[in-house]
Design an enzyme around this catalytic site. Structure first.
Site, PDB file in Angstrom:
ATOM      1  N   ARG A   1       1.225  12.049  -9.271  1.00 44.44           N
ATOM      2  CA  ARG A   1       1.726  10.709  -8.936  1.00 44.44           C
ATOM      3  C   ARG A   1       3.183  10.499  -9.355  1.00 44.44           C
ATOM      4  O   ARG A   1       3.892   9.685  -8.773  1.00 44.44           O
ATOM      5  CB  ARG A   1       0.891   9.630  -9.636  1.00 44.44           C
ATOM      6  CG  ARG A   1      -0.525   9.524  -9.134  1.00 44.44           C
ATOM      7  CD  ARG A   1      -1.123   8.205  -9.617  1.00 44.44           C
ATOM      8  NE  ARG A   1      -2.572   8.169  -9.552  1.00 44.44           N
ATOM      9  CZ  ARG A   1      -3.281   7.810  -8.484  1.00 44.44           C
ATOM     10  NH1 ARG A   1      -2.664   7.495  -7.365  1.00 44.44           N
ATOM     11  NH2 ARG A   1      -4.598   7.783  -8.527  1.00 44.44           N
TER      12      ARG A   1
ATOM     13  N   ASP B   1      -4.308   5.660   5.827  1.00 50.34           N
ATOM     14  CA  ASP B   1      -4.874   6.907   6.343  1.00 50.34           C
ATOM     15  C   ASP B   1      -5.929   6.536   7.397  1.00 50.34           C
ATOM     16  O   ASP B   1      -5.579   6.297   8.545  1.00 50.34           O
ATOM     17  CB  ASP B   1      -5.447   7.664   5.136  1.00 50.34           C
ATOM     18  CG  ASP B   1      -6.023   9.019   5.475  1.00 50.34           C
ATOM     19  OD1 ASP B   1      -5.374   9.780   6.184  1.00 50.34           O
ATOM     20  OD2 ASP B   1      -7.133   9.328   5.004  1.00 50.34           O
TER      21      ASP B   1
ATOM     22  N   ASP C   1      -1.819  10.869  -5.469  1.00 47.39           N
ATOM     23  CA  ASP C   1      -2.349  11.902  -6.359  1.00 47.39           C
ATOM     24  C   ASP C   1      -3.280  12.869  -5.653  1.00 47.39           C
ATOM     25  O   ASP C   1      -3.847  12.579  -4.600  1.00 47.39           O
ATOM     26  CB  ASP C   1      -3.145  11.243  -7.489  1.00 47.39           C
ATOM     27  CG  ASP C   1      -4.457  10.640  -6.984  1.00 47.39           C
ATOM     28  OD1 ASP C   1      -4.411   9.818  -6.046  1.00 47.39           O
ATOM     29  OD2 ASP C   1      -5.524  11.011  -7.501  1.00 47.39           O
TER      30      ASP C   1
ATOM     31  N   LYS D   1      -0.515   7.527   8.525  1.00 46.22           N
ATOM     32  CA  LYS D   1      -0.874   8.717   9.304  1.00 46.22           C
ATOM     33  C   LYS D   1      -1.526   8.221  10.589  1.00 46.22           C
ATOM     34  O   LYS D   1      -2.739   8.008  10.619  1.00 46.22           O
ATOM     35  CB  LYS D   1      -1.872   9.576   8.519  1.00 46.22           C
ATOM     36  CG  LYS D   1      -1.356  10.142   7.200  1.00 46.22           C
ATOM     37  CD  LYS D   1      -2.464  10.980   6.550  1.00 46.22           C
ATOM     38  CE  LYS D   1      -2.156  11.402   5.149  1.00 46.22           C
ATOM     39  NZ  LYS D   1      -3.349  11.921   4.448  1.00 46.22           N
TER      40      LYS D   1
ATOM     41  N   GLU E   1       0.839  -1.207   0.000  1.00 43.58           N
ATOM     42  CA  GLU E   1       0.000   0.000   0.000  1.00 43.58           C
ATOM     43  C   GLU E   1       0.870   1.251   0.000  1.00 43.58           C
ATOM     44  O   GLU E   1       1.927   1.274   0.631  1.00 43.58           O
ATOM     45  CB  GLU E   1      -0.880   0.013   1.262  1.00 43.58           C
ATOM     46  CG  GLU E   1      -2.315  -0.385   1.026  1.00 43.58           C
ATOM     47  CD  GLU E   1      -3.125   0.698   0.315  1.00 43.58           C
ATOM     48  OE1 GLU E   1      -2.559   1.504  -0.455  1.00 43.58           O
ATOM     49  OE2 GLU E   1      -4.343   0.737   0.525  1.00 43.58           O
TER      50      GLU E   1
END
Ligand code: IMP
Ligand code: MG
Length: 179
Positions: free
Chosen positions: A169, A107, A163, A135, A103
Site C-alpha cells: 500500500r 473493479d 494492497d 477497470k 475510492e
C-alpha cells in the site's frame, strides 16, 4: 523498469507517481469547480483509498467540506470474493448533504454499489463518486463514477494505497502483477 516482489508474486511498474499526481490534480479541479459553494462530506473508503483521499483533500478548496471514513473489504489475495463486508459503517451525518465517495479503484463495481445503497438510506442531497483507478472490462454493476482518474486493463495492481494481502500500500507508483 522498476520491480517489486510482494509475498510470492512479482510486480512491475505500470504508472509513475507523477502521472498519478497529475490526474489527482485534475480531479480536484473538477470537484472544486462542480461543488463550488457546497459543503460536501468526502467519504474515504478504507483501507485502499487512504492515500488518494490524502492527496486529493490537500487540493480541495471547498472550505465547508468535511472528511469521513467507512471501511469495507471485498478482496482476498488477488481476486474479488464477490461479497462486500462492512467493517466500519457510516457514522457521519450526511442527511441533506452532498457526499463524495472517495475510492481507490472500481473493479466489479460491487463495493461502490453497496456504498451507494447504504448512503441512499441516509438521505443525502446527492452522491458523487471519485475513483482514482477503474477497470472498465471488469465492471459487473451499472454504477456511475463522476470523477475518474486513470483507466486500467483488467489486471491486478498494487501500490498507491492498493494492497496484495496487506502489503504494497505504501508504494507511490502503481505496480502490475507480472504474467
Ligand atoms: P469491486 O467491489 O470489485 O469494484 O472492488 C473494489 C475494491 O477491491 C477496491 O476498493 C479495492 O480495495 C479492491 N481491488 C480491486 N481491484 C484491485 C487490484 O487490482 N488490486 C488491489 N485491490 C483491488
Ligand atoms: Mg483493498
Amino acid at each position: 523498469m522498476k520491480k517489486v516482489r510482494i509475498h510470492d508474486k512479482n510486480f512491475q511498474c505500470l504508472l509513475e507517481a507523477a502521472r498519478i499526481d497529475a490526474q489527482i490534480s485534475r480531479m480536484a479541479g473538477e470537484i472544486n469547480r462542480d461543488l463550488a459553494g457546497d459543503n460536501p462530506v468526502f467519504l474515504c473508503v478504507l483501507n485502499g483509498a487512504f492515500m488518494f483521499a490524502s492527496d486529493l483533500m490537500k487540493q480541495i478548496t471547498l472550505n465547508e467540506s468535511e472528511i469521513a471514513f467507512v471501511r469495507i473489504a471485498s478482496y482476498a489475495g488477488t481476486t474479488s470474493t464477490g461479497r462486500v463486508d462492512e467493517l466500519i459503517g457510516l457514522t457521519a451525518e450526511v442527511a441533506g448533504r452532498t457526499v463524495v465517495i472517495v475510492e481507490d479503484i472500481v473493479d466489479t463495481g460491487r463495493s461502490l454499489r453497496h456504498l451507494q445503497e447504504m448512503l441512499r438510506k441516509a438521505a443525502p442531497k446527492q452522491v458523487k463518486t471519485a475513483a482514482l483507478f477503474w477497470k472498465p472490462d471488469a465492471l459487473e454493476e451499472a454504477v456511475v463514477v463522476d470523477y475518474k482518474g486513470i483507466s486500467l486493463e483488467n489486471r491486478f495492481v498494487v501500490g498507491r494505497g492498493l494492497d496484495y494481502d496487506g502489503l504494497g500500500r505504501h508504494l507511490p507508483d502503481l505496480y502490475v502483477l507480472e504474467e
